[in-house]
Write a protein that holds these residues in place. Structure first.
Motif, PDB file in Angstrom:
ATOM      1  N   THR A  20      10.455  68.691  64.563  1.00 12.75           N
ATOM      2  CA  THR A  20      10.591  68.232  63.180  1.00 12.75           C
ATOM      3  C   THR A  20      11.361  69.253  62.350  1.00 12.75           C
ATOM      4  O   THR A  20      12.241  68.889  61.562  1.00 12.75           O
ATOM      5  CB  THR A  20       9.199  68.000  62.553  1.00 12.75           C
ATOM      6  OG1 THR A  20       8.510  67.021  63.309  1.00 12.75           O
ATOM      7  CG2 THR A  20       9.308  67.546  61.117  1.00 12.75           C
ATOM      8  N   GLU A  21      11.049  70.524  62.552  1.00 17.35           N
ATOM      9  CA  GLU A  21      11.744  71.586  61.812  1.00 17.35           C
ATOM     10  C   GLU A  21      13.234  71.595  62.164  1.00 17.35           C
ATOM     11  O   GLU A  21      14.092  71.705  61.280  1.00 17.35           O
ATOM     12  CB  GLU A  21      11.118  72.940  62.140  1.00 17.35           C
ATOM     13  CG  GLU A  21      11.667  74.068  61.328  1.00 17.35           C
ATOM     14  CD  GLU A  21      10.958  75.389  61.611  1.00 17.35           C
ATOM     15  OE1 GLU A  21      11.658  76.410  61.692  1.00 17.35           O
ATOM     16  OE2 GLU A  21       9.725  75.374  61.753  1.00 17.35           O
ATOM     17  N   THR A  22      13.537  71.441  63.458  1.00 13.76           N
ATOM     18  CA  THR A  22      14.928  71.402  63.898  1.00 13.76           C
ATOM     19  C   THR A  22      15.664  70.222  63.268  1.00 13.76           C
ATOM     20  O   THR A  22      16.805  70.367  62.793  1.00 13.76           O
ATOM     21  CB  THR A  22      14.994  71.288  65.439  1.00 13.76           C
ATOM     22  OG1 THR A  22      14.305  72.392  66.008  1.00 13.76           O
ATOM     23  CG2 THR A  22      16.426  71.256  65.927  1.00 13.76           C
ATOM     24  N   GLU A  23      15.016  69.075  63.253  1.00 13.56           N
ATOM     25  CA  GLU A  23      15.636  67.879  62.675  1.00 13.56           C
ATOM     26  C   GLU A  23      15.823  68.017  61.162  1.00 13.56           C
ATOM     27  O   GLU A  23      16.805  67.517  60.613  1.00 13.56           O
ATOM     28  CB  GLU A  23      14.812  66.629  63.002  1.00 13.56           C
ATOM     29  CG  GLU A  23      14.860  66.229  64.462  1.00 13.56           C
ATOM     30  CD  GLU A  23      16.256  65.938  64.967  1.00 13.56           C
ATOM     31  OE1 GLU A  23      17.038  65.303  64.228  1.00 13.56           O
ATOM     32  OE2 GLU A  23      16.575  66.348  66.087  1.00 13.56           O
ATOM     33  N   GLN A  24      14.901  68.695  60.496  1.00  9.27           N
ATOM     34  CA  GLN A  24      15.052  68.924  59.059  1.00  9.27           C
ATOM     35  C   GLN A  24      16.247  69.829  58.781  1.00  9.27           C
ATOM     36  O   GLN A  24      17.008  69.598  57.834  1.00  9.27           O
ATOM     37  CB  GLN A  24      13.773  69.529  58.467  1.00  9.27           C
ATOM     38  CG  GLN A  24      12.652  68.530  58.337  1.00  9.27           C
ATOM     39  CD  GLN A  24      11.354  69.159  57.866  1.00  9.27           C
ATOM     40  OE1 GLN A  24      11.191  70.376  57.899  1.00  9.27           O
ATOM     41  NE2 GLN A  24      10.425  68.322  57.433  1.00  9.27           N
ATOM     42  N   GLU A  25      16.431  70.848  59.619  1.00  6.73           N
ATOM     43  CA  GLU A  25      17.594  71.725  59.476  1.00  6.73           C
ATOM     44  C   GLU A  25      18.883  70.934  59.712  1.00  6.73           C
ATOM     45  O   GLU A  25      19.860  71.092  58.974  1.00  6.73           O
ATOM     46  CB  GLU A  25      17.507  72.886  60.466  1.00  6.73           C
ATOM     47  CG  GLU A  25      16.423  73.896  60.134  1.00  6.73           C
ATOM     48  CD  GLU A  25      16.236  74.939  61.221  1.00  6.73           C
ATOM     49  OE1 GLU A  25      16.985  74.918  62.231  1.00  6.73           O
ATOM     50  OE2 GLU A  25      15.330  75.778  61.060  1.00  6.73           O
TER      51      GLU A  25
END
Length: 111
Positions: A66-71
């Motif tokens: 999720t963090e990667t996708e938000q970035e």
């Protein structure tokens, strides 16, 4: 009459002995059932503990994803904003279309 009393006592003792044997058998049966239930509960508990650990690991993986996708979403939004700027439009016009500004000299490399 004394014989009758003795006979009655014997019958009561025999009945009490039979009752004690039945009580012991019942206690052994109950103990066996309780032990089996405890064993089943322990096995189920271990299985559930393993599933909890697997789910925790999956949760951590999903949080990282999720963090990667938000970035990535942030980068796409920044790129979208840049693509709407005059600077980007000018760059594309120069590179793709070959447009130039007034009074600008273009030098081309001979290959």
């Amino acid at each position: 009459m004394a014989d009758r009393k003795k006979a009655g006592r014997r019958k009561r003792k025999q009945a009490a002995g039979k009752q004690a044997a039945r009580n012991k058998a019942a206690m052994v049966g109950i103990s066996t059932v309780v032990t089996m239930l405890l064993a089943v509960l322990l096995i189920q508990g271990q299985s559930l503990q393993k599933r909890i650990q697997e789910n925790e690991q999956r949760k951590e993986e999903l949080l990282a994803e999720t963090e990667t996708e938000q970035e990535r979403t942030s980068e796409i939004e920044d790129m979208e904003e840049y693509m709407q700027s005059d600077e980007y439009i000018e760059k594309i016009a120069r590179e793709k279309i070959g447009l130039v500004k007034d009074n600008e000299i273009i030098f081309k490399e001979v290959k």
